[in-house]
Design an enzyme around this catalytic site. Structure first.
Site, PDB file in Angstrom:
ATOM      1  N   SER A 152     -10.092  -0.451   6.910  1.00 36.85           N
ATOM      2  CA  SER A 152      -9.501  -0.312   5.571  1.00 36.85           C
ATOM      3  C   SER A 152      -8.870  -1.559   4.980  1.00 36.85           C
ATOM      4  CB  SER A 152      -8.454   0.792   5.579  1.00 36.85           C
ATOM      5  OG  SER A 152      -9.102   2.024   5.446  1.00 36.85           O
TER       6      SER A 152
ATOM      7  N   SER B  80      -9.781   2.064   2.787  1.00 37.46           N
ATOM      8  CA  SER B  80      -8.880   2.818   1.946  1.00 37.46           C
ATOM      9  C   SER B  80      -7.883   1.967   1.178  1.00 37.46           C
ATOM     10  CB  SER B  80      -8.118   3.823   2.814  1.00 37.46           C
ATOM     11  OG  SER B  80      -7.274   3.132   3.726  1.00 37.46           O
TER      12      SER B  80
ATOM     13  N   LYS C 143       0.849  -1.198   0.000  1.00 36.60           N
ATOM     14  CA  LYS C 143       0.000   0.000   0.000  1.00 36.60           C
ATOM     15  C   LYS C 143       0.882   1.246   0.000  1.00 36.60           C
ATOM     16  CE  LYS C 143      -3.901   2.016   2.624  1.00 36.60           C
ATOM     17  NZ  LYS C 143      -4.836   1.807   3.746  1.00 36.60           N
TER      18      LYS C 143
HETATM   19  N1  GLN Z   1     -12.952   4.285   6.144  1.00 35.86           N
HETATM   20  C1  GLN Z   1     -12.414   4.674   7.409  1.00 35.86           C
HETATM   21  C2  GLN Z   1     -11.960   6.108   7.336  1.00 35.86           C
HETATM   22  O1  GLN Z   1     -12.194   6.705   6.369  1.00 35.86           O
HETATM   23  C3  GLN Z   1     -11.288   3.773   7.790  1.00 35.86           C
HETATM   24  C4  GLN Z   1     -10.028   4.091   7.107  1.00 35.86           C
HETATM   25  C5  GLN Z   1      -8.904   3.175   7.470  1.00 35.86           C
HETATM   26  O2  GLN Z   1      -9.106   2.133   8.075  1.00 35.86           O
HETATM   27  N2  GLN Z   1      -7.700   3.591   7.120  1.00 35.86           N
HETATM   28  O3  GLN Z   1     -11.391   6.644   8.225  1.00 35.86           O
END
Ligand code: GLN
Length: 480
Positions: A171, A147, A72
């Site tokens: 995410s 994400s 990532k």
């Molecule tokens: N979707 C969640 C956010 O926007 C989690 C993001 C993540 O786990 N990095 O914060």
């Protein structure tokens, strides 16, 4: 060869790592999902050749010998860029490798490139990525989740058998569910975050995307273990994680009432019914659990995560780090403001504003301190649940993947993580496994959670449920 364990076995017994890596690079070249930000062709092929030499010389090349992996874009690699999906770090090159990257390489894995994500890992759709949205391989008109959408798409499209992601509120698990692969978030403190660009440090964890939980265990065994560079990481030495599918007969599987009644789509509700039936048939004891605080998860998460993000992202000032605005004659304050306005996208700016607000004098007690108290209550509620069940089961997400551009209201987007944020708030391990499709052939994901540091038991349970799924002929991993 679709699994990491098959590839490693093949390479360790004389199969060519160079061929495996070449194939992966070819597939990535013709991919249309925008999963990859960039590939490391030259260094990947050189590492693969080195692995082939080691095997030819009679040495073991490691438990992940020749396995192509994607990283990532918010995890530091000396090769290529570490952009966090942001204009702010568009050309940032890290002077060091994250601990997880070094560990993968020491185990024989070959890093083939970086994969796209939501900007600074903030999002649930990978649409906030500065380098373009990623498409879901199961249906290119839909989001892959986020994400870590690039990581999920890369495994689901069969480009690589393993990708690393980070999970602050879901995410890893949510995109795994949307794309039809396995996504594992270890317990907080199991895997070093040294070299992960911090979003919310008390919630962030790194974990793998794979086809199944046996591969997740293999990678987890390589990643975990103490790291003097990360004081939050359990100092226990690294040790392999061997999958042994759990005995479902007599196992107590908890199902939170709040996850079955909470506005799930029809296909998600049907999946739950099917799972219940199959687990009962397999002899498991299904236990109703009351997680009365589940619905407080999103508000608690969005106070704590934004507060920590506002502090962590303060370093990107255009002076020490990050994009610098062209502003001849501007003083340092003006330069910083201009650089940050230009470098950060709308969602990241929203989070910084929210986080700064909840930490400001006068609001700190009302929001941040209160969220910390509720965090403790949520953790206690999970710990109590694990006194009457071995694992908790729920859908990973309330619905399957939505259309690109389909959600524009931030709060609606935040609610995608309704079932996932709890694990981060409580620091417990969670895994999402594919469990069938909806009526539009979109993958459905099942989430399993366990007590802190019961990561191995969690993966063993996931493996047992995968076996039940496969025996029933229900669609599993998408790594075509
Ligand atoms: N979707 C969640 C956010 O926007 C989690 C993001 C993540 O786990 N990095 O914060």
């Amino acid at each position: 060869m679709k699994t990491a364990r098959d590839i490693a076995k093949h390479v360790n017994s004389g199969g060519s790592a160079v061929e495996i890596v070449k194939d992966a690079l070819d597939r990535i070249q013709s991919d249309t999902s925008n999963a990859f930000r960039e590939t490391f062709d030259k260094s990947a092929l050189a590492s693969a050749a080195e692995i082939d030499r080691r095997v030819a010389a009679g040495d073991s090349a490691g438990p992940l010998a020749g396995v192509p992996v994607a990283i990532k874009d918010n995890i530091c690699t000396t090769e290529g860029r570490t952009s966090c999906g942001s204009k702010m770090l568009e050309d940032y090159r890290s002077p060091f490798d994250a601990t997880v990257v070094t560990r993968l390489q020491e185990a024989g894995a070959v890093v083939v490139g970086k994969v796209n994500c939501d900007e600074f890992a903030m999002g649930s759709s990978t649409e906030t990525c500065h380098f373009g949205a990623v498409k879901n391989p199961a249906d290119p008109s839909r989001v892959p989740g986020g994400s870590s959408g690039g990581s999920a798409a890369a495994v689901a499209a069969g480009l690589v058998p393993v990708a690393l992601g980070s999970d602050t509120g879901g995410s890893i698990r949510q995109p795994a569910a949307f794309c039809g692969v396995t996504g594992f978030k270890p317990s907080y403190g199991q895997v070093s975050r040294w070299g992960l660009v911090a979003f919310a440090s008390s919630l962030d964890q790194i974990g793998p995307f794979t086809a199944d939980s046996a591969d997740a265990a293999l990678v987890f065994g390589v990643l975990r273990g103490g790291d003097p560079n990360d004081g939050t990481c359990d100092p226990a030495p690294a040790k392999p994680c061997q999958i042994e599918p759990a005995e479902l007969k007599g196992m107590r599987i908890g199902i939170p009432a709040q996850a079955t009644t909470n506005g799930n789509s029809e296909s998600v509700s049907n999946m739950l019914k099917q799972v219940r039936q199959q687990l009962t048939d397999a002899g498991a004891e299904l236990v109703d659990i009351d997680l009365s605080l589940l619905d407080q998860g999103i508000s608690t998460y969005y106070v704590i995560a934004t507060a920590e993000a506002s502090s962590n992202l303060a370093r990107f000032d255009g002076i020490r780090y990050g994009h610098r605005a062209h502003a001849p004659g501007a003083g340092p304050d003006e330069l910083m403001a201009l650089s940050r306005s230009e470098g950060f996208g709308a969602e990241v700016r929203r989070r910084i504003l929210l986080g700064t607000y909840v930490l400001s004098a006068g609001y700190y007690d009302a929001y941040y301190n209160r969220a910390l108290k509720i965090r403790r209550m949520i953790r206690d509620e999970y710990l109590k649940a694990f006194t009457s069940c071995d694992v908790l089961l729920s859908p990973t997400t309330p619905s399957t993947a939505f259309e690109l551009g389909g959600i524009t209201d931030p709060v609606e987007m935040y609610l995608c993580d309704r079932y996932t944020v709890g694990a981060n708030i409580a620091g417990i391990p969670g895994v999402s496994i594919p469990f069938g499709d909806d009526d539009q052939s979109l993958p459905l994901g099942l989430q399993l959670l366990a007590a802190p540091f019961a990561d191995e038991a969690l993966l063993n349970t996931a493996a047992a449920i995968e076996a039940v799924r496969d025996q029933a002929g229900i669609t599993g991993a998408r790594n075509a």
